[in-house]
Scaffold this motif. Sequence first.
Motif, short mmCIF file in Angstrom:
data_model
loop_
_atom_site.label_atom_id
_atom_site.label_comp_id
_atom_site.label_asym_id
_atom_site.label_seq_id
_atom_site.Cartn_x
_atom_site.Cartn_y
_atom_site.Cartn_z
N LEU A 43 -6.44 -7.47 -1.38
CA LEU A 43 -5.03 -7.15 -1.18
C LEU A 43 -4.29 -7.02 -2.50
O LEU A 43 -3.26 -6.35 -2.58
CB LEU A 43 -4.35 -8.20 -0.30
CG LEU A 43 -4.72 -8.19 1.17
CD1 LEU A 43 -4.04 -9.33 1.91
CD2 LEU A 43 -4.37 -6.85 1.80
N ASP A 61 -0.12 10.80 5.95
CA ASP A 61 -0.35 9.42 5.50
C ASP A 61 -0.96 9.40 4.10
O ASP A 61 -0.59 8.57 3.27
CB ASP A 61 -1.23 8.67 6.49
CG ASP A 61 -0.53 8.50 7.83
OD1 ASP A 61 0.51 7.81 7.84
OD2 ASP A 61 -0.98 9.09 8.82
N VAL A 75 -2.54 -3.05 -3.12
CA VAL A 75 -2.90 -2.63 -1.76
C VAL A 75 -1.92 -3.23 -0.75
O VAL A 75 -1.47 -2.55 0.18
CB VAL A 75 -4.35 -3.06 -1.43
CG1 VAL A 75 -4.69 -2.83 0.03
CG2 VAL A 75 -5.33 -2.31 -2.34
N ALA A 79 0.42 -1.10 1.94
CA ALA A 79 0.36 -1.36 3.38
C ALA A 79 1.74 -1.68 3.94
O ALA A 79 2.10 -1.21 5.02
CB ALA A 79 -0.61 -2.50 3.67
N LEU A 84 1.31 0.09 7.91
CA LEU A 84 0.01 0.15 8.56
C LEU A 84 -0.74 -1.14 8.26
O LEU A 84 -0.49 -1.78 7.23
CB LEU A 84 -0.81 1.33 8.04
CG LEU A 84 -0.43 2.71 8.54
CD1 LEU A 84 -1.24 3.77 7.82
CD2 LEU A 84 -0.63 2.82 10.03
N ALA A 86 -3.52 -3.63 6.85
CA ALA A 86 -4.23 -3.58 5.58
C ALA A 86 -5.60 -2.92 5.72
O ALA A 86 -6.02 -2.17 4.83
CB ALA A 86 -4.38 -4.98 5.00
N THR A 89 -5.09 0.78 5.73
CA THR A 89 -4.63 1.18 4.40
C THR A 89 -5.81 1.23 3.43
O THR A 89 -5.92 2.16 2.63
CB THR A 89 -3.56 0.21 3.88
OG1 THR A 89 -2.47 0.19 4.81
CG2 THR A 89 -3.06 0.61 2.51
N LYS A 90 -6.71 0.26 3.53
CA LYS A 90 -7.88 0.24 2.65
C LYS A 90 -8.79 1.44 2.89
O LYS A 90 -9.36 1.99 1.95
CB LYS A 90 -8.66 -1.07 2.84
CG LYS A 90 -7.95 -2.28 2.29
CD LYS A 90 -8.74 -3.54 2.59
CE LYS A 90 -8.02 -4.78 2.14
NZ LYS A 90 -8.79 -6.00 2.43
#
Length: 134
Positions: A43, A61, A75, A79, A84, A86, A89-90
Amino acid sequence: MTLSRRQRHSGQDAPWYDDQAGRLVRPYTISNGRTRPTAHFDLMTMVMATGRRPASCQGPDYAQVLALCGKPVSVAEIAAHIRLPAAVTKVLLADLVDWGALTARAPAAVAAGPASRTDRALLEAVLNGLRKRL
């Protein structure tokens, strides 16, 4: 008369929102059902745009993520901004790294030693201040 969020964001690339329901496109559709990124992200991993754009348009996106990455950003922050989970997002970030549009760097490790010890008095002062406010 006020316009609903859906009416205000009526552009072709705008995310689909409903005032009561929230995002109408479910997160798993954004990541094409993938739940695991191709690269490891914490994160606190810092990402930044390289200036290269993916060969083909990948959707709003991806464009939104790239717009946020003009400077190093974590990160977790991305997010939160794109609202969204995590994990999704990753996946998006890993795709952008694979395409050369982003670079990723793990957070710097802090060396253990006397200088890096946590100051107990400082932590107690913060705790006391929080207790007074709450």
